[in-house]
Design an enzyme around this catalytic site. Structure first.
Site, PDB file in Angstrom:
ATOM      1  N   CYS A  35      -0.629  -5.450   7.043  1.00 36.93           N
ATOM      2  CA  CYS A  35      -0.257  -4.180   7.680  1.00 36.93           C
ATOM      3  C   CYS A  35       0.783  -4.376   8.781  1.00 36.93           C
ATOM      4  O   CYS A  35       1.591  -3.476   9.034  1.00 36.93           O
ATOM      5  CB  CYS A  35      -1.491  -3.493   8.238  1.00 36.93           C
ATOM      6  SG  CYS A  35      -2.767  -3.254   6.971  1.00 36.93           S
ATOM      7  N   CYS A  86       0.804  -1.232   0.000  1.00 39.35           N
ATOM      8  CA  CYS A  86       0.000   0.000   0.000  1.00 39.35           C
ATOM      9  C   CYS A  86       0.830   1.274   0.000  1.00 39.35           C
ATOM     10  O   CYS A  86       0.293   2.358  -0.172  1.00 39.35           O
ATOM     11  CB  CYS A  86      -0.908   0.018   1.224  1.00 39.35           C
ATOM     12  SG  CYS A  86       0.074  -0.047   2.725  1.00 39.35           S
ATOM     13  N   CYS A 114      -2.441   3.006   8.028  1.00 37.68           N
ATOM     14  CA  CYS A 114      -3.800   2.717   8.471  1.00 37.68           C
ATOM     15  C   CYS A 114      -3.809   2.395   9.970  1.00 37.68           C
ATOM     16  O   CYS A 114      -2.754   2.217  10.584  1.00 37.68           O
ATOM     17  CB  CYS A 114      -4.328   1.533   7.665  1.00 37.68           C
ATOM     18  SG  CYS A 114      -3.483   0.005   8.098  1.00 37.68           S
ATOM     19  N   ASP A 163       2.376   2.540   2.609  1.00 35.51           N
ATOM     20  CA  ASP A 163       2.470   3.152   3.939  1.00 35.51           C
ATOM     21  C   ASP A 163       3.884   2.976   4.498  1.00 35.51           C
ATOM     22  O   ASP A 163       4.601   2.059   4.103  1.00 35.51           O
ATOM     23  CB  ASP A 163       1.447   2.524   4.890  1.00 35.51           C
ATOM     24  CG  ASP A 163       0.022   2.919   4.525  1.00 35.51           C
ATOM     25  OD1 ASP A 163      -0.141   3.899   3.795  1.00 35.51           O
ATOM     26  OD2 ASP A 163      -0.912   2.237   4.964  1.00 35.51           O
TER      27      ASP A 163
HETATM   28 FE1  FES Z   1      -1.120   0.238   4.466  1.00 36.07          FE
HETATM   29 FE2  FES Z   1      -2.413  -0.997   6.384  1.00 36.07          FE
HETATM   30  S1  FES Z   1      -3.237  -0.310   4.508  1.00 36.07           S
HETATM   31  S2  FES Z   1      -0.293  -0.596   6.259  1.00 36.07           S
END
Ligand code: FES
Length: 129
Positions: A108, A39, A64, A41
């Site tokens: 995640c 994602c 998230c 992140d």
């Molecule tokens: Fe990116 Fe959870 S959606 S770490």
């Protein structure tokens, strides 16, 4: 794609709403920065060590609720461990310590595990200088 916070366990919600050890250690002994390949992140983990043990861990995570909760519990779980012990913890260890993650959110917790490994690599590289 953010699921409602109600999809999470009470522990995930607690760590998301009251993150432990957020921030950054100035003059840290090790730093790990990771991006979640799924994602995008990110998590930055800074550590202080004493006598080969992690005595302080702080995180900055842009992600998230599950990623923030996993980062938070990670900083609690690795404190007191050697780098090798911390590195041995898996994304499943962090997820189960949080009372589980929804199926679509298991990826995640990989951010915390990867950031610990990156910090361990950084620590070894600094030690070899
Ligand atoms: Fe990116 Fe959870 S959606 S770490």
């Amino acid at each position: 794609m953010t699921e409602g916070v109600s999809a999470y366990s009470d522990l995930v919600r607690d760590h998301f709403e009251n993150p432990r050890n957020a921030g950054e250690i100035a003059d840290a002994d090790a730093m790990g920065y990771e991006t979640n390949p799924v994602c995008g992140d990110t998590m930055r983990l800074t550590l202080r060590l004493n006598g080969g043990r992690i005595v302080e861990a702080r995180f900055q995570t842009s992600g998230c609720p599950a990623a923030i909760a996993a980062s938070s519990i990670c900083t609690e779980m690795i404190r007191g461990l050697s780098m090798a012990e911390a590195e041995a913890l898996t994304k499943e260890d962090y997820a189960s310590a949080l009372g589980g993650l929804p199926p679509g959110k298991m990826h995640c917790s990989v951010l915390a595990a990867d950031a610990v490994r990156a910090a361990a690599a950084d620590y070894r590289q600094r030690a070899s200088r």
